[in-house]
Design an enzyme around this catalytic site. Structure first.
Site, short mmCIF file in Angstrom:
data_model
loop_
_atom_site.label_atom_id
_atom_site.label_comp_id
_atom_site.label_asym_id
_atom_site.label_seq_id
_atom_site.Cartn_x
_atom_site.Cartn_y
_atom_site.Cartn_z
CB SER A 105 -0.96 0.01 1.23
OG SER A 105 -0.10 0.02 2.32
CG HIS A 124 4.06 -8.33 4.96
ND1 HIS A 124 5.51 -7.96 5.21
CD2 HIS A 124 3.15 -7.59 5.77
CE1 HIS A 124 5.32 -7.02 6.37
NE2 HIS A 124 4.17 -6.96 6.40
CG HIS A 162 3.94 0.83 12.52
ND1 HIS A 162 4.65 -0.11 11.97
CD2 HIS A 162 2.64 0.41 12.06
CE1 HIS A 162 3.93 -1.16 11.73
NE2 HIS A 162 2.91 -0.57 11.38
#
Length: 762
Positions: free
Chosen positions: A437, A645, A698
């Site tokens: 993404s 993944h 993150h």
């Protein structure tokens, strides 16, 4: 017989909590305003529990990010890299630990036991001296009493669970850390007792994992010491997610109450109560309502269990409660008006579960007749769903009956396949790629919303998505990536997207739950038989491939992750549902391959989180989880490269199962725990190709090429360059455009330098 709760969702009825945090992080909300916003949500949560008839209400379960992080910060266990110099830590330090900063990488994040919630892993460095920076449970107790007149039960993570979930100390240092923390726990308890608190809930879910016999004296020592430190307060030891292995040892601990899970214990806690009884000097917290599922309870069955308990424990010493905190379920099913009535009638979210808890407590006090109408209504709703066509697909039933004949192995071994794949793809040394993404900008989210509302036609939305794909295909080529992705701009969520296109799934309007920090997800509801109805990803992937000569990966979410990140029907085993999903995904894999897509990534980030808490149950779970993945991927040609993944987990203890997936390439999140995972490959041989994430997605922090180069060097000490792929540690959906491009540019630069360095060796 009283009613109790163990914890309530933090996110607010309309995700106000999430919005406040993100507004503060972006500089749109001042710190004072943040405190005011979160206090309002916190008090609203307490008031609602009171209104639902809950008599024992937890306080202190609310957080500004994560309850384990709260505990670490409360004890001053803040790594030096965050610049903490003592006193009460401010929010900049707190959020730097959770999210990272320009100066320091964030603390590691991993799964909270076998749930989809992530906690921040405490780091207990040798140079850290624990100290009580603030008494958070005391603050929560005071606030509830002063603002609402609620005599709450403060909640705190227990010392043994906290230490066992922490990192940074050797096994032989555990006793020392216990000795250093117990006086601080004692101080918290004494201050609460002085304030007038009668009970404290100490959460020790670690007691439901597989514990060795030699750990029991250590646990007994902890609670002996706490009883001595604070004789003026009653300790309620709470366990959840499974049965306690050492029932007699746990129930003998010097506490005043013990909470047991009678939902996910597989009957073992109930059997232990019947066989060994329950101490006459303790309250029993009976976890009868499932705190992790969204289905209405079979109240007749729950009342039968309660009757069994009453035969061993006097009713006035039983407290009815959920099996765990309600953190793991959405807040209310009241407004889910768009769902089919037969499905909606069978749902129970947090608020409805509180009503069920209060109802069972009422039945315990007044008898069955007092709740007969409600019990019969719940039973009728459950039967209606069970008899619906959605749960009785003849085609799915026939496929499941023939499951044993379905192939679960590729045509040839990896050794044979890899030669054919390298010849076909001719990739450079250390190929670069991303996980799938790219940033979901406000513009993209707005376009999707307009299309869903009917403000945009399907043609306009499709043209917009193609435009985004084109922009990022061109950008990936400009950056120099070797294997590209289409960016997943058409996808709202990696599970929800597929569920919307498969039979057997439903979607709530406001069924949000916290995943990590402010990240909230709206899990699909698997309520019926799962069937593939047509291509789901082919059009976008084929379009992206038409724009470039470089390979573009097809991107799918794997069967075990779809299972583990959904709310799953409770009338079939999870194994059977996983196989239904796998057979549906196989048809999508075959459709991608038929359309000319020769690299297909089937992501399984949630495979490890589904591990049972008891190690003796691991082999059975891993066997069917691996089988489900292979059912999805085993019918492709040898030359087709299957990627997978995984993220956020410790992998060293399931390396064999990862290998058994037989994926040609696996990428694993490692940026926050890179060195620890590399140790797994020092101790275990892995002969396939692998990408170890070289930077943390993150965090908004942009790592340098040199920093990523150090991670590459560390990996190549134990992996051959021909095996190694270079990628971020997870998808880039949540990141902003500028930081994404900067980080990927540095990643490609680090790769160029590594290629020069390792070319001769390769």
């Amino acid at each position: 017989m009283k009613s109790a709760n163990l914890g309530y969702p933090r996110i607010g009825r309309n995700r106000e909590w999430k919005k406040a945090l993100e507004a503060y992080w972006s500089g749109k909300l001042e710190e004072k305003e943040l405190h005011e916003e979160l206090k309002g949500i916190r008090l609203q949560n307490l008031k609602l529990q009171q209104e639902k008839g809950i008599e024992v209400i937890p306080v202190g379960d609310f957080t500004y990010y994560d309850h384990v992080l709260d505990t670490a910060v409360m004890f001053g266990l803040i790594p030096q890299r965050f610049g903490y110099e003592g006193g009460t830590p401010d929010l900049s330090v707190y959020y730097a630990m959770a999210r990272g900063s320009r100066e320091a990488a964030a603390c590691e994040m991993t799964k909270w036991f076998n749930t989809n919630y992530h906690y921040i892993v405490p780091e207990l460095g040798e140079n850290l001296e624990p100290k009580l920076t603030r008494n958070r449970p005391l603050e929560a107790y005071r606030e509830a009493k002063a603002e609402l007149g609620i005599e709450g039960r403060p909640v705190i993570v227990g010392p043994y669970t906290f230490l066992k979930l922490s990192k940074g100390y050797a096994a032989d240092q555990l006793e020392n850390w216990i000795d250093r923390l117990l006086p601080l726990y004692g101080q918290i308890l004494r201050e609460l007792a002085a304030e007038g608190a009668e009970w404290v809930q100490i959460d020790e879910p670690i007691l439901c994992t597989t514990l060795a016999e030699e750990e029991l004296p250590r646990i007994a020592r902890i609670y002996d010491k706490l009883a001595q430190e604070a004789p003026g307060i009653k300790l309620f030891l709470q366990t959840y997610f499974e049965a306690v292995d050492h029932y007699q040892a746990v129930t003998a601990l010097p506490v005043h109450g013990i909470g047991l899970d009678f939902v996910h214990d597989k009957g073992r806690n109930l059997q232990a109560v019947r066989e060994f009884g329950f101490p006459a000097d303790k309250l029993l917290g009976a976890g009868l309502i499932d705190g992790r599922a969204i289905w209405r309870a079979d109240l007749d069955s729950k009342l039968e269990t309660l009757q069994t308990l009453v035969e061993a424990v006097p009713a006035d010493r039983i407290v009815i409660q959920p099996s765990c905190s309600l953190l793991h379920v959405p807040i209310s099913a009241e407004n889910e008006r768009t769902l089919e009535p037969v499905l909606r009638g069978a749902l129970a979210f947090a608020d409805e579960k509180l009503e069920e808890v209060a109802l069972l407590a009422k039945a315990g006090r007044l008898g069955y007749d007092a709740v007969r109408s409600a019990a019969e209504g719940a039973n009728h709703a459950r039967r209606a769903l069970q008899q619906s066509p959605s749960r009785n697909s003849r085609q799915v039933q026939q496929r499941m009956a023939a499951l044993a004949a379905q192939p679960t192995s590729r045509p040839d071994s990896y050794e044979v396949r890899s030669k054919l794949q390298r010849k076909r793809w001719n990739l450079p040394l250390l190929p670069t790629t991303t996980i799938g993404s790219f940033p979901q900008t406000p513009e993209i989210r707005s376009a999707r919303q307009k299309w869903r509302k009917g403000e945009w036609t399907g043609e306009r939305y499709e043209a917009f998505i193609k435009e985004q794909i084109g922009i990022w295909i061109e950008l990936q080529a400009e950056l120099g990536l070797d294997v590209l992705v289409h960016g997943e701009f058409e996808r709202n969520d990696m599970v929800e997207f597929f569920g919307e296109k498969l039979n057997g799934f439903a979607f709530t309007a406001n069924g949000w739950v916290q995943s990590y920090g402010s990240r909230c997800v709206k899990p699909p509801v698997i309520y019926g038989d799962v069937e593939w109805t047509g291509p789901m990803t082919v059009a976008e992937t084929v379009y992206a491939q038409s724009l470039t000569d470089k390979p573009v990966k097809g991107m799918l979410t794997g069967p075990v992750t779809i299972l583990n990140w959904s709310f799953v029907r409770d009338d079939k085993s999870r194994e059977e549902v996983a196989y239904q999903i796998a057979l549906a995904l196989r048809e999508e894999v075959e459709a991608l391959e038929a359309a000319g897509i020769g690299m297909i990534q089937v992501d399984e980030p949630a495979l490890r989180e589904g591990l049972p808490l008891k190690r003796e149950q691991w082999p059975a779970y891993l066997e069917w989880a691996v089988r489900a993945f292979r059912l999805s991927t085993s019918t492709v040609q040898n030359e087709t490269l299957i990627h997978t993944h995984m993220c956020y987990s410790e992998f060293h203890d399931i390396i064999d199962s990862i290998n058994a997936l037989d994926a040609d390439v696996i990428s694993i999140e490692t940026s926050r725990s890179h060195g620890e995972l590399i140790e797994s490959f020092e101790k275990n041989t892995y002969d396939k190709e692998i990408g170890l994430g070289v930077y943390d997605i993150h965090s908004p922090r942009v790592p340098s090429a040199a920093e990523m180069g150090l991670m590459i060097d560390r990996a190549l000490r134990v992996l051959e360059p021909a095996q190694f792929w270079i990628n971020p540690d997870c998808g880039l959906k949540t990141r902003k455009y500028e930081e994404t491009v900067a980080s990927l540019r540095n990643m490609v630069e680090a790769t160029k330098q590594a290629r020069e360095k390792y070319a001769i060796k390769a």
